[in-house]
Write a protein that holds these residues in place. Structure first.
Motif, PDB file in Angstrom:
ATOM      1  N   THR A 129       9.173 -15.766  71.747  1.00 25.81           N
ATOM      2  CA  THR A 129       9.244 -14.314  71.711  1.00 25.81           C
ATOM      3  C   THR A 129       7.853 -13.731  71.482  1.00 25.81           C
ATOM      4  OG1 THR A 129       9.723 -14.332  69.330  1.00 25.81           O
ATOM      5  CG2 THR A 129      11.607 -14.298  70.837  1.00 25.81           C
ATOM      6  N   ALA A 131       5.502 -10.610  69.711  1.00 28.26           N
ATOM      7  CA  ALA A 131       5.587  -9.812  68.486  1.00 28.26           C
ATOM      8  C   ALA A 131       4.300  -9.052  68.224  1.00 28.26           C
ATOM      9  CB  ALA A 131       5.878 -10.720  67.288  1.00 28.26           C
ATOM     10  N   GLU A 183       8.880  -7.950  71.526  1.00 30.15           N
ATOM     11  CA  GLU A 183      10.305  -8.256  71.409  1.00 30.15           C
ATOM     12  C   GLU A 183      10.775  -8.219  69.970  1.00 30.15           C
ATOM     13  OE1 GLU A 183      11.577 -11.399  74.584  1.00 30.15           O
ATOM     14  OE2 GLU A 183       9.526 -11.866  73.947  1.00 30.15           O
ATOM     15  N   VAL A 184       9.840  -8.383  69.036  1.00 28.58           N
ATOM     16  CA  VAL A 184      10.162  -8.320  67.621  1.00 28.58           C
ATOM     17  C   VAL A 184       8.929  -7.860  66.860  1.00 28.58           C
ATOM     18  CG1 VAL A 184       9.517 -10.734  67.181  1.00 28.58           C
ATOM     19  CG2 VAL A 184      11.180  -9.609  65.687  1.00 28.58           C
ATOM     20  N   PRO A 207      13.948  -4.976  66.975  1.00 27.35           N
ATOM     21  CA  PRO A 207      14.308  -5.854  65.863  1.00 27.35           C
ATOM     22  C   PRO A 207      13.086  -6.138  65.001  1.00 27.35           C
ATOM     23  CG  PRO A 207      14.214  -7.093  67.915  1.00 27.35           C
ATOM     24  CD  PRO A 207      14.067  -5.648  68.281  1.00 27.35           C
ATOM     25  N   CYS A 208      13.293  -6.147  63.694  1.00 27.36           N
ATOM     26  CA  CYS A 208      12.200  -6.388  62.760  1.00 27.36           C
ATOM     27  C   CYS A 208      12.560  -7.566  61.860  1.00 27.36           C
ATOM     28  CB  CYS A 208      11.930  -5.152  61.913  1.00 27.36           C
ATOM     29  SG  CYS A 208      11.277  -3.741  62.850  1.00 27.36           S
ATOM     30  N   ALA A 237      16.464 -11.657  62.497  1.00 24.36           N
ATOM     31  CA  ALA A 237      16.047 -10.404  63.141  1.00 24.36           C
ATOM     32  C   ALA A 237      16.721 -10.212  64.493  1.00 24.36           C
ATOM     33  CB  ALA A 237      14.537 -10.401  63.319  1.00 24.36           C
ATOM     34  N   HIS A 238      17.154 -11.287  65.129  1.00 21.94           N
ATOM     35  CA  HIS A 238      17.742 -11.184  66.467  1.00 21.94           C
ATOM     36  C   HIS A 238      19.261 -11.148  66.439  1.00 21.94           C
ATOM     37  CE1 HIS A 238      14.033 -11.523  68.768  1.00 21.94           C
ATOM     38  NE2 HIS A 238      13.637 -12.466  67.931  1.00 21.94           N
TER      39      HIS A 238
END
Length: 239
Positions: A129, A131, A183-184, A207-208, A237-238
């Protein structure tokens, strides 16, 4: 032997591996929780006179955490300074060995063996992912190039979007961070104490992952459990 540590994670490493040799540490050295030594100020503004009054045989420092003028003042006063550099996990493990050797630790600590095993086969992510990883909010600062925390995340399947930035900790406007379309968002609780409210407010719809700053940025005994703790926070987070 008398040792003063100016690096929180190295303070913990020495304290649990060679009890009794630490005589001084910074105000930010929070682990072990029962550490009872003289406090010598912050990592960026240590009280040189107080350190010298402790008559240390060795001062442990880090090229990122501490300022060269302070270390030069200690050296000029005749104090030996061990300066570490930690930019990735393998370097952290090797520097920890060097620090403990310098402190006269002859038996390899079990936590260091556990840390090496943990990072030799960290939890495999379902997919990689992207970030952004803020470390400060006023102003916004994020992980950039060549950082220990960035390497930690990369080994857990998280590629932060400013890894190629010219600065190691760039200051960027919030609009730019949002436009990067991560994505995060990874929010550690130190050095800035991000909370669950910071994510939705600053990065609505994303999402965090709230993570332990000690597990993300410290290179000491926390390395042994960091892969598991961080991987769990990232997975959460996901959900």
């Amino acid at each position: 032997m008398r040792v003063v540590s100016l690096v929180p994670s190295l303070t913990e490493a020495v304290a649990v591996s060679a009890p009794g040799i630490l005589v001084g540490a910074t105000d930010w050295c929070s682990h072990p929780a029962d550490l009872a030594v003289a406090r010598v100020g912050g990592t960026k503004n240590p009280r040189i006179e107080k350190i010298l009054a402790l008559t240390p045989d060795l001062v442990i420092a880090n090229e990122e955490e501490n300022r060269e003028p302070d270390l030069a003042a200690l050296r000029a006063a005749g104090v030996e300074v061990l300066l570490t550099e930690v930019r990735d996990v393998p370097q952290a493990l090797s520097e920890l060995t060097r620090v403990l050797d310098a402190c006269g630790v002859t038996a390899r600590p079990r936590w260091l063996d556990r840390a090496e095993r943990a990072w030799s086969s960290p939890p495999a992510p379902e997919r990689r992912t992207t970030a952004v990883v803020p470390i400060w909010r006023r102003p916004w600062m994020v992980l950039g190039r060549d950082t220990f925390a960035g390497d930690v995340l990369a080994r857990l399947g998280v590629d932060h979007l400013y890894a190629g930035h010219q600065d190691r900790y760039p200051r960027l406007p919030l609009d730019e961070l949002r436009a990067a379309s991560p994505e995060v968002v990874v929010l550690p609780d130190e050095p800035y104490r991000f909370t669950a409210e910071d994510g939705p407010e600053a990065f609505p719809g994303l999402p965090c992952a709230l993570v332990s700053g000690r597990h993300l940025t410290w290179y000491g005994p926390s390395l042994a459990e960091a892969p598991r703790v961080l991987a769990e926070a990232l997975r959460a987070a996901h959900r």
